[in-house]
Scaffold this motif. Sequence first.
Motif, mmCIF file in Angstrom:
data_model
loop_
_atom_site.group_PDB
_atom_site.id
_atom_site.type_symbol
_atom_site.label_atom_id
_atom_site.label_comp_id
_atom_site.label_asym_id
_atom_site.label_seq_id
_atom_site.Cartn_x
_atom_site.Cartn_y
_atom_site.Cartn_z
ATOM 1 N N SER A 199 56.711 19.425 -37.361
ATOM 2 C CA SER A 199 57.661 17.988 -37.067
ATOM 3 C C SER A 199 58.834 17.674 -37.870
ATOM 4 O O SER A 199 59.590 16.781 -37.307
ATOM 5 C CB SER A 199 56.553 16.869 -36.852
ATOM 6 O OG SER A 199 56.322 16.810 -38.244
ATOM 7 N N TYR A 200 58.759 18.227 -39.213
ATOM 8 C CA TYR A 200 60.154 17.998 -39.672
ATOM 9 C C TYR A 200 61.342 19.006 -39.640
ATOM 10 O O TYR A 200 62.249 18.948 -40.108
ATOM 11 C CB TYR A 200 59.851 17.942 -41.311
ATOM 12 C CG TYR A 200 59.172 16.718 -41.560
ATOM 13 C CD1 TYR A 200 59.589 15.633 -41.724
ATOM 14 C CD2 TYR A 200 57.600 16.539 -41.649
ATOM 15 C CE1 TYR A 200 59.122 14.497 -42.118
ATOM 16 C CE2 TYR A 200 56.965 15.328 -41.860
ATOM 17 C CZ TYR A 200 57.675 14.268 -42.045
ATOM 18 O OH TYR A 200 57.033 13.144 -42.320
ATOM 19 N N HIS A 221 64.052 11.834 -30.007
ATOM 20 C CA HIS A 221 65.522 11.579 -30.087
ATOM 21 C C HIS A 221 66.539 12.822 -30.274
ATOM 22 O O HIS A 221 66.095 13.852 -30.778
ATOM 23 C CB HIS A 221 65.719 10.868 -31.673
ATOM 24 C CG HIS A 221 64.937 9.610 -31.771
ATOM 25 N ND1 HIS A 221 64.986 8.431 -30.760
ATOM 26 C CD2 HIS A 221 63.749 9.170 -32.577
ATOM 27 C CE1 HIS A 221 64.004 7.648 -31.126
ATOM 28 N NE2 HIS A 221 63.279 8.319 -32.088
ATOM 29 N N ARG A 222 67.861 12.667 -29.931
ATOM 30 C CA ARG A 222 68.776 13.722 -29.962
ATOM 31 C C ARG A 222 69.843 13.345 -30.777
ATOM 32 O O ARG A 222 70.298 12.221 -30.774
ATOM 33 C CB ARG A 222 69.278 14.142 -28.718
ATOM 34 C CG ARG A 222 68.050 14.748 -27.731
ATOM 35 C CD ARG A 222 68.447 15.410 -26.312
ATOM 36 N NE ARG A 222 69.407 14.452 -25.669
ATOM 37 C CZ ARG A 222 69.755 14.990 -24.710
ATOM 38 N NH1 ARG A 222 69.677 16.115 -24.189
ATOM 39 N NH2 ARG A 222 70.588 14.115 -23.930
ATOM 40 N N LEU A 223 70.436 13.986 -31.484
ATOM 41 C CA LEU A 223 71.632 13.950 -32.399
ATOM 42 C C LEU A 223 72.789 14.454 -32.274
ATOM 43 O O LEU A 223 72.930 15.814 -32.017
ATOM 44 C CB LEU A 223 71.195 14.213 -33.865
ATOM 45 C CG LEU A 223 72.242 13.936 -35.074
ATOM 46 C CD1 LEU A 223 72.394 12.677 -35.334
ATOM 47 C CD2 LEU A 223 71.810 14.739 -36.244
ATOM 48 N N GLY A 224 74.020 13.882 -32.219
ATOM 49 C CA GLY A 224 75.217 14.394 -32.063
ATOM 50 C C GLY A 224 76.089 13.941 -33.310
ATOM 51 O O GLY A 224 76.092 12.866 -33.871
ATOM 52 N N LEU A 225 76.931 14.828 -33.668
ATOM 53 C CA LEU A 225 77.661 14.611 -34.947
ATOM 54 C C LEU A 225 79.331 14.628 -34.671
ATOM 55 O O LEU A 225 79.562 15.763 -33.873
ATOM 56 C CB LEU A 225 77.643 15.460 -36.272
ATOM 57 C CG LEU A 225 76.315 15.236 -36.812
ATOM 58 C CD1 LEU A 225 75.871 16.391 -37.742
ATOM 59 C CD2 LEU A 225 75.990 13.955 -37.545
ATOM 60 N N LYS A 274 63.733 11.222 -38.445
ATOM 61 C CA LYS A 274 63.608 10.902 -37.160
ATOM 62 C C LYS A 274 62.455 10.113 -36.561
ATOM 63 O O LYS A 274 62.291 9.439 -35.535
ATOM 64 C CB LYS A 274 63.551 12.117 -36.211
ATOM 65 C CG LYS A 274 62.658 13.188 -36.426
ATOM 66 C CD LYS A 274 62.990 14.549 -35.686
ATOM 67 C CE LYS A 274 62.109 15.529 -36.362
ATOM 68 N NZ LYS A 274 62.475 16.885 -35.613
ATOM 69 N N HIS A 275 61.095 10.405 -37.231
ATOM 70 C CA HIS A 275 59.822 9.602 -36.918
ATOM 71 C C HIS A 275 59.854 8.316 -37.397
ATOM 72 O O HIS A 275 59.144 7.421 -36.753
ATOM 73 C CB HIS A 275 58.710 10.225 -37.593
ATOM 74 C CG HIS A 275 58.705 11.883 -37.439
ATOM 75 N ND1 HIS A 275 58.469 12.295 -36.314
ATOM 76 C CD2 HIS A 275 58.856 13.029 -38.449
ATOM 77 C CE1 HIS A 275 58.397 13.724 -36.426
ATOM 78 N NE2 HIS A 275 58.671 14.287 -37.628
ATOM 79 N N HIS A 276 60.974 7.905 -37.946
ATOM 80 C CA HIS A 276 60.925 6.300 -38.646
ATOM 81 C C HIS A 276 61.938 5.668 -37.512
ATOM 82 O O HIS A 276 61.845 4.315 -37.501
ATOM 83 C CB HIS A 276 61.472 6.289 -39.927
ATOM 84 C CG HIS A 276 60.783 6.759 -41.024
ATOM 85 N ND1 HIS A 276 59.316 6.387 -41.161
ATOM 86 C CD2 HIS A 276 60.789 8.021 -41.507
ATOM 87 C CE1 HIS A 276 58.909 7.204 -42.243
ATOM 88 N NE2 HIS A 276 60.030 8.264 -42.586
ATOM 89 N N ILE A 277 62.581 6.209 -36.618
ATOM 90 C CA ILE A 277 63.306 5.692 -35.643
ATOM 91 C C ILE A 277 62.469 5.069 -34.510
ATOM 92 O O ILE A 277 61.800 6.167 -33.918
ATOM 93 C CB ILE A 277 64.577 6.578 -35.231
ATOM 94 C CG1 ILE A 277 65.488 6.969 -36.383
ATOM 95 C CG2 ILE A 277 65.453 5.640 -34.045
ATOM 96 C CD1 ILE A 277 66.278 8.063 -36.077
ATOM 97 N N LEU A 279 72.001 4.900 -43.091
ATOM 98 C CA LEU A 279 71.899 5.248 -41.672
ATOM 99 C C LEU A 279 70.417 4.407 -41.208
ATOM 100 O O LEU A 279 70.191 3.847 -39.747
ATOM 101 C CB LEU A 279 71.806 6.841 -41.350
ATOM 102 C CG LEU A 279 73.046 7.172 -41.378
ATOM 103 C CD1 LEU A 279 73.137 8.692 -41.170
ATOM 104 C CD2 LEU A 279 74.075 6.797 -40.162
ATOM 105 N N LEU A 280 69.516 4.614 -42.043
ATOM 106 C CA LEU A 280 67.892 3.832 -41.771
ATOM 107 C C LEU A 280 67.990 2.370 -41.329
ATOM 108 O O LEU A 280 67.540 1.752 -40.361
ATOM 109 C CB LEU A 280 67.025 4.153 -42.540
ATOM 110 C CG LEU A 280 66.168 5.372 -42.522
ATOM 111 C CD1 LEU A 280 65.303 5.505 -43.650
ATOM 112 C CD2 LEU A 280 65.666 5.554 -41.081
#
Length: 119
Positions: free
Chosen positions: A4-5, A46-50, A77-80, A107-108
């Motif tokens: 999961s990480y 969630h999906r990430l883009g930079l 991502k699990h905290h979002i 970011l958090l």
Amino acid sequence: MKDSYRFRPHEKLRTSQEYLEVKRVGKRSRTTHFGVNFLINGLDYHRLGLIVTKRFWNAVERNRIKRRVREWFRLHKHHIPLPGRDIVIIARQGAERLSSTEVARELLRVFVKQDGRSS
């Protein structure tokens, strides 16, 4: 649990259309070193883009910023809060000097604040 990480391929924004949709329709937030756009994606993850432009940094610094932001996403991502979001993070000047811990803290704060909880 260990799986999961991981930062899985399906957790990445891939096309310019996906980036443009997040920018056009999504919500925006700013921190000292990052701009953050996000949009509910209708998925269970969630999906990430930079976006790290060549204008401010050489390749080494750009890659360092990207590694640290990806690492933040992988670990946090699990905290979002759900529902799933497409998240586009735009690096701003000074981001190259942040440690991984400082990136995570900054970011958090964006996503905890959006959820209505205090940091």
